[in-house]
Design a protein around this motif. Structure first.
Motif, short mmCIF file in Angstrom:
data_model
loop_
_atom_site.label_atom_id
_atom_site.label_comp_id
_atom_site.label_asym_id
_atom_site.label_seq_id
_atom_site.Cartn_x
_atom_site.Cartn_y
_atom_site.Cartn_z
N ALA A 9 -23.26 -9.53 17.88
CA ALA A 9 -23.56 -8.41 18.33
C ALA A 9 -21.84 -7.62 18.92
O ALA A 9 -22.37 -8.57 20.15
CB ALA A 9 -24.32 -7.23 19.04
N PHE A 10 -21.17 -7.27 19.27
CA PHE A 10 -19.93 -6.90 20.09
C PHE A 10 -20.25 -5.31 20.74
O PHE A 10 -20.47 -4.38 19.43
CB PHE A 10 -18.60 -7.04 19.23
CG PHE A 10 -19.13 -8.78 18.89
CD1 PHE A 10 -18.13 -9.35 19.73
CD2 PHE A 10 -19.20 -9.41 17.38
CE1 PHE A 10 -17.78 -10.93 19.27
CE2 PHE A 10 -18.83 -10.68 17.50
CZ PHE A 10 -19.10 -11.10 17.97
N ASP A 11 -19.14 -4.97 21.25
CA ASP A 11 -19.41 -3.35 21.57
C ASP A 11 -18.28 -3.41 20.98
O ASP A 11 -17.04 -3.45 21.12
CB ASP A 11 -19.63 -3.23 23.56
CG ASP A 11 -18.48 -2.05 23.97
OD1 ASP A 11 -17.44 -2.16 23.65
OD2 ASP A 11 -19.50 -1.07 24.71
N ILE A 12 -18.45 -1.98 20.36
CA ILE A 12 -17.34 -1.34 19.89
C ILE A 12 -15.99 -0.79 19.92
O ILE A 12 -14.92 -0.99 19.38
CB ILE A 12 -17.74 -0.85 18.79
CG1 ILE A 12 -16.67 0.30 17.09
CG2 ILE A 12 -17.75 0.53 19.16
CD1 ILE A 12 -17.44 0.77 16.54
N HIS A 13 -16.05 -0.30 21.15
CA HIS A 13 -14.97 0.23 22.64
C HIS A 13 -14.25 -1.89 23.08
O HIS A 13 -13.08 -0.72 22.52
CB HIS A 13 -15.37 1.31 22.78
CG HIS A 13 -15.68 2.20 22.63
ND1 HIS A 13 -15.56 3.36 21.44
CD2 HIS A 13 -16.92 2.39 22.46
CE1 HIS A 13 -16.31 3.80 21.50
NE2 HIS A 13 -17.57 3.06 21.73
N THR A 14 -15.10 -2.56 23.14
CA THR A 14 -14.46 -3.52 24.35
C THR A 14 -14.26 -4.37 23.52
O THR A 14 -13.51 -5.39 24.26
CB THR A 14 -15.41 -3.24 25.63
OG1 THR A 14 -16.56 -4.20 25.30
CG2 THR A 14 -15.50 -2.47 26.98
N GLY A 15 -15.04 -4.65 22.35
CA GLY A 15 -14.89 -6.27 21.51
C GLY A 15 -15.89 -6.73 22.47
O GLY A 15 -16.27 -8.39 22.00
N GLU A 16 -16.17 -6.98 24.02
CA GLU A 16 -17.36 -7.78 24.20
C GLU A 16 -18.38 -8.00 23.65
O GLU A 16 -18.97 -7.08 23.01
CB GLU A 16 -17.78 -6.77 25.80
CG GLU A 16 -19.07 -7.60 26.16
CD GLU A 16 -18.71 -7.36 27.98
OE1 GLU A 16 -20.06 -7.29 28.25
OE2 GLU A 16 -18.07 -6.03 28.43
N VAL A 17 -19.03 -9.07 24.48
CA VAL A 17 -20.35 -9.60 22.81
C VAL A 17 -21.25 -9.03 23.86
O VAL A 17 -21.75 -9.55 24.66
CB VAL A 17 -20.10 -11.39 23.11
CG1 VAL A 17 -21.57 -11.52 22.24
CG2 VAL A 17 -19.08 -11.45 22.38
#
Length: 83
Positions: A9-17
Motif C-alpha cells: 500500500a502506498f500513500d497516494i500523495h507522497t508515494g511512500e510505502v
C-alpha cells in the motif's frame, strides 16, 4: 522457484510505502514452472485477494490500513470438505 505474491500500500500523495505484506497463499510449493494469477479488490476497509496458482486457488483478506492478515481460505481444500 518463487511462489506467492506481495501486496503493498502506498500513500497516494507522497508515494511512500505504508505497508508491504507477503501473502500466505498456498505456501511454498516445489516446482519448475509456475503460474499465479491474482486479482485485488478493496471494500469496507479490507483488501481481498483472489489467487489462482498452478497448484490451487485461494482467497486472502488484509486490513487495508495496516496490512494485517484477516484470513486465508484455500478454496480447493474448502470444496473438498463439502463432499
Amino acid at each position: 522457484t518463487a511462489t506467492g505474491c506481495r501486496v503493498s500500500a502506498f500513500d497516494i500523495h507522497t508515494g511512500e510505502v505504508q505497508w508491504s505484506v507477503e501473502l500466505e497463499g498456498l505456501g511454498t510449493i516445489d516446482h519448475s514452472k509456475y503460474r499465479n494469477d491474482v486479482q485485488l479488490s478493496v471494500t469496507d476497509g479490507q483488501v481481498s485477494v483472489f489467487g489462482w496458482e498452478a497448484a490451487g486457488r485461494y482467497t486472502e483478506r488484509l486490513d487495508a490500513q495496516t496490512g494485517a492478515r484477516i484470513d486465508v481460505v484455500r478454496i480447493d481444500d474448502a470444496l473438498a470438505e463439502i463432499d
